[in-house]
Design an enzyme around this catalytic site. Sequence first.
Site, short mmCIF file in Angstrom:
data_model
loop_
_atom_site.label_atom_id
_atom_site.label_comp_id
_atom_site.label_asym_id
_atom_site.label_seq_id
_atom_site.Cartn_x
_atom_site.Cartn_y
_atom_site.Cartn_z
N GLU A 22 -0.39 10.45 7.82
CA GLU A 22 -1.13 11.16 7.01
C GLU A 22 -2.31 12.01 7.48
O GLU A 22 -2.71 13.11 7.22
CB GLU A 22 -1.94 10.42 5.95
CG GLU A 22 -3.02 9.36 6.23
CD GLU A 22 -3.66 8.67 5.11
OE1 GLU A 22 -4.05 7.60 5.33
OE2 GLU A 22 -3.91 9.36 4.15
N ARG A 67 -8.83 -17.94 2.87
CA ARG A 67 -8.50 -19.54 2.60
C ARG A 67 -8.81 -20.28 3.82
O ARG A 67 -9.17 -21.20 3.65
CB ARG A 67 -6.89 -19.52 2.16
CG ARG A 67 -6.15 -20.81 2.19
CD ARG A 67 -4.78 -20.64 1.86
NE ARG A 67 -4.08 -21.60 1.58
CZ ARG A 67 -3.50 -22.37 2.77
NH1 ARG A 67 -3.62 -21.59 4.10
NH2 ARG A 67 -2.55 -23.36 2.68
N ASP A 104 -4.30 -0.32 9.58
CA ASP A 104 -4.13 0.76 10.53
C ASP A 104 -3.78 0.26 12.01
O ASP A 104 -3.58 1.13 12.83
CB ASP A 104 -5.27 1.82 10.63
CG ASP A 104 -5.45 2.55 9.40
OD1 ASP A 104 -4.38 2.56 8.62
OD2 ASP A 104 -6.34 3.33 9.15
N GLU A 109 13.89 10.86 13.44
CA GLU A 109 14.18 11.85 14.62
C GLU A 109 13.26 12.64 15.10
O GLU A 109 13.01 12.75 16.21
CB GLU A 109 14.96 13.00 13.71
CG GLU A 109 16.56 13.00 13.57
CD GLU A 109 17.08 11.64 12.83
OE1 GLU A 109 16.61 11.29 11.83
OE2 GLU A 109 18.03 11.16 12.98
O1 F6P Z 1 -7.53 1.12 5.18
C1 F6P Z 1 -6.89 2.28 5.90
C2 F6P Z 1 -6.48 3.12 5.21
O2 F6P Z 1 -5.54 2.73 4.50
C3 F6P Z 1 -5.92 4.60 5.93
O3 F6P Z 1 -4.75 4.20 6.39
C4 F6P Z 1 -5.96 5.43 4.77
O4 F6P Z 1 -6.13 6.70 5.46
C5 F6P Z 1 -7.35 4.84 4.26
O5 F6P Z 1 -7.28 3.67 4.11
C6 F6P Z 1 -7.28 5.33 2.56
O6 F6P Z 1 -8.50 4.94 1.91
P1 F6P Z 1 -8.73 4.92 0.62
O7 F6P Z 1 -8.10 3.75 -0.06
O8 F6P Z 1 -10.20 4.78 0.31
O9 F6P Z 1 -8.22 6.27 -0.07
#
Ligand code: F6P
Length: 322
Positions: free
Chosen positions: A223, A21, A128, A188
């Site tokens: 992750e 925007r 991220d 924790e």
């Molecule tokens: O955009 C970053 C992110 O959300 C990361 O944190 C994550 O590992 C990845 O994209 C997941 O990607 P996709 O949506 O392609 O599974």
Amino acid sequence: MKRIGLFCSGGDAPGMNAAIRAVVRAAVFHHMEVVGIMRGYSGMIKGDFRPLNARSVSGIINRGGTILHTARCPEFMIYKGRKKAYEQLKKAGIEGLVAIGGDGTFRGAHRFTSEFDIPVIGVTGSIDNDCWGTDYTLGFDTAVNVALDAIDRIRDTAASHDRIFFVEVMGRKSGMIALWSGLAGGAESIFIPEARENMTACAREIVEGRKQGKTSAIVVVAEGEEAGGAFEIAKRFQKLTGLDYRVTILGHIQRGGSPTAFDRILGTRSGVAAVEALRKGKKNQMVGIQNGKMVLVPFSRMWNRRKYPDLAWLKIAEMMSV
Ligand code: F6P
């Protein structure tokens, strides 16, 4: 410059629409035309372009996702793909680009601008917060708050059942969301890819905590954590302690939803700064925020650098979990 192209690339992030925007309205303000490029580099290669005006971006500042859609594009990684994209831009009379995305987007833009003569200004959009040269990326604040809200809810049920929860948050290569949501959520323990976490110590602390009267615990795991994510860590924890546990993977809900005020303002300021930069003849730089001020960082400086979280936060989390 009369006509600019605008696109999002990589993972979507809340606040991208606010930036779209802002780019469109700042350009209209300066009598420039904006062409929306659908699905990032992939739409650029296909010539999937749509004209945007001030009204096309009405009612989107509060919406997550991106109205331009987004994609990750392997074809742009090869020269032939980039050449095709350049030809499409030339055909459409596009003289400059605003790219909204994360470090992968800027790596692509850096390569593109070193091969073809078209100025690109980047706006950082990624939950991220892993782009070097900016304190925050668009969407990070929203994602942290979504994760935090989930952690708070999990704490209610964890406390009620005297349970240990492992909560996995997003961040394939970055522990920023884990660190921020973990510290704010009173975790924790926090596991992130940038630090070698000691599982045995974590298990010992939780068992010790039980002896001191702690009945529940929350461990936040990024992750991308090298030990293999929350399920793997939880299994190792169970082997060490014999204690029962539950795992919750938050996943893509962290990427959705209405952006926070912070992300809307960052998107708006970044979009305006990107248009101003193109008007001033700047090229091949990323708009970032440093100490509250908008700055331009050349792609050539940032594209192969990594931003690291402050690992002292892990120590603070440990101190807070006594
Ligand atoms: O955009 C970053 C992110 O959300 C990361 O944190 C994550 O590992 C990845 O994209 C997941 O990607 P996709 O949506 O392609 O599974």
